[in-house]
Structure formats: structure tokens, C-alpha cells
Design an enzyme around this catalytic site. Structure first.
Site, PDB file in Angstrom:
ATOM      1  N   ASP A  62       0.703  -1.075   0.041  1.00 36.20           N
ATOM      2  CA  ASP A  62      -0.012  -0.024  -0.147  1.00 36.20           C
ATOM      3  C   ASP A  62       0.981   1.228   0.042  1.00 36.20           C
ATOM      4  O   ASP A  62       0.235   2.240   0.258  1.00 36.20           O
ATOM      5  CB  ASP A  62      -0.937  -0.072   1.032  1.00 36.20           C
ATOM      6  N   HIS A 175      -1.613   7.164   6.508  1.00 34.35           N
ATOM      7  CA  HIS A 175      -2.813   6.621   6.621  1.00 34.35           C
ATOM      8  C   HIS A 175      -3.591   7.668   7.442  1.00 34.35           C
ATOM      9  O   HIS A 175      -3.226   8.510   8.268  1.00 34.35           O
ATOM     10  CB  HIS A 175      -2.815   5.416   7.133  1.00 34.35           C
TER      11      HIS A 175
END
Ligand code: ZN
Ligand code: FE
Length: 246
Positions: A62, A175
Site C-alpha cells: 500500500d 494513513h
């Protein structure tokens, strides 16, 4: 965040909670941890920008998932990653280590190794008037990264290193976990007024579909229990507690 007319950092929210940072100066841009490629390609093309480099904080998919396609579009860009990750970030062409200084967009950027989440995680520090740290998955607003490959001690020391940066450093984490981190923190410190205030501020931002990051180091010192932990034992207890929290 807008530094001045020429220089900005734009966040693209992708996947469920990743944020890809685009640091833009005049017509050039540096991309941090492209989880995916499409929104990055669209942004660069529609704004007529030149992609100068990709910064990789660590090897997780990711964070590097979009890099290959970006290289296909722009074969001559620099791919900057830890020299210790040549196997897991094989397309790197500028391998760096702790303390290295790079010139990007005409600015000096320093590599800071921050171990714990992975065994060779790095971050990128740009000492602007408002200092900037691209921190990957080491620190989040009101939280910190899970310890997958490193030790508690390594992560604790990495956070110590971040704490030693100037108070006005803006932390660009990878994030958007702020709300759930704050709910957890409030569970541990129910009377912490800074956490309560931050939670209502964050809920407002989320309802307006705004990002809640970057975060300011000075504020994190009040609301981030992992940064507030002043010894390894407390830090380890909190990390274990958070890992089990749903
Ligand atoms: Zn990660
Ligand atoms: Fe991640």
C-alpha cells in the site's frame, strides 16, 4: 498545505485510508508512497506537471503499489528508497541510508531512519520554515505504526527521534487513522481535554470530507499517547493495548 505561491503539498486519498502526498513546487512534483498510480497520473497530467521523484518510506504494497506504472509513464524519474530494501523495493535507482541528504525540488531533504514498523523504514525530513516530515507508517495522528518487523525499543527510539524535531514540524503520515486512534486514546485517558477537542475537530473535518492530516508535532505531544510515553514499558503496554483494541 500551502507554503507559498510556488510550493504546496497535496494529499490524494486512495484505497480505504491511504494518503498519497504530492509535494509540488512550481511545475515539478515529488510523490511520496504511491499506493496506486491512476490518481497520481491524472493529477500530474491535468496540471501539466513534471514528476521528478518518488520517495518510498517502506516496502508494503500500500506504499509501493503504484510505482511500477508511474515508472512506465515517466521512465527517467528517481525512485528513492532504503539501500537495505533492494530486494523488496527492487525498482529503486537512488538508494539511501540514514543521514543522507538529497536535493529535491531545489530543497535539501534529509533521510531519517525510523525502524519498528518494518526493519528498514525511513522517513524524509525537509527543513522548511515550516519543517515537513514524510513519515510513512511510523507515526499517525494520535497513533503510531504497528510493529511488524522491528522491536518495541526500535519503535520507541524512532518516536523519540521524531520528538526531537522542531515543535512546528508538520507530520505527513500515510494513513487517515486519526478518528479511530482518538477514540482509542480517549478510552485510555477519558479526561484528556486535548483529545476530546481534537476528536470534535476531526469529526467536523471528516463530515466535510477533508483530510485530518498532516498533523502538527506540537499538538501530537498532547494527544498522541505513544509520543507522550516517556519510557519503554509504558510505550509497550500502549502498543499491545492498541493492537487488541477494536
Ligand atoms: Zn506499512
Ligand atoms: Fe501502510
Amino acid at each position: 498545505m500551502e507554503f507559498n505561491k510556488e510550493q504546496t503539498i497535496i494529499g490524494l486519498k486512495v484505497l480505504s485510508d491511504n494518503v498519497i502526498w504530492l509535494w509540488k513546487k512550481n511545475n515539478s512534483v515529488v510523490v511520496v508512497d504511491p499506493a496506486v498510480s491512476q490518481p497520481v497520473i491524472e493529477f500530474i497530467k491535468s496540471n501539466n506537471l513534471n514528476l521528478e521523484a518518488i520517495l518510498q518510506t517502506h516496502h508494503h504494497s500500500d506504499h509501493i503499489g503504484g510505482t511500477k506504472k508511474l515508472i512506465k509513464e515517466w521512465p527517467n524519474i528517481k525512485i528513492i528508497a532504503s539501500a537495505k530494501e533492494k530486494d523488496r523495493i527492487p525498482f529503486q535507482n537512488l538508494s539511501v541510508k540514514d543521514g543522507d541528504k538529497l536535493q529535491l525540488l531545489g530543497e535539501e531533504v534529509q533521510v531519517l531512519e525510523v525502524l519498528g514498523h518494518t526493519r528498514s523504514h525511513i522517513s524524509f525530513y525537509f527543513k522548511n520554515k515550516t519543517p515537513v516530515l514524510f513519515v510513512g507508517d511510523t507515526l499517525f495522528s494520535a497513533g503510531c505504526g504497528r510493529i511488524f518487523e522491528g522491536t518495541y525499543k526500535q519503535m520507541f527510539n524512532s518516536l523519540k527521534r521524531i520528538k526531537s524535531l522542531p515543535n512546528n514540524t508538520l507530520i505527513y503520515c500515510a494513513h487517515e487513522y486519526t478518528k479511530s486512534n482518538l477514540l482509542w486514546a480517549l478510552n485510555i485517558e477519558p479526561d484528556n481535554k486535548y483529545i476530546k477537542e481534537k476528536l470534535s475537530e476531526v469529526e467536523k473535518k471528516i463530515s466535510l470530507k477533508e483530510l485530518t492530516i498532516p498533523c502538527l508535532l506540537e499538538e501530537e505531544m498532547k494527544i498522541n499517547l505513544f509520543l507522550k510515553a516517556d519510557n519503554l514499558k509504558v510505550f509497550s503496554y500502549l502498543r499491545d493495548n492498541k493492537d487488541l483494541w477494536v
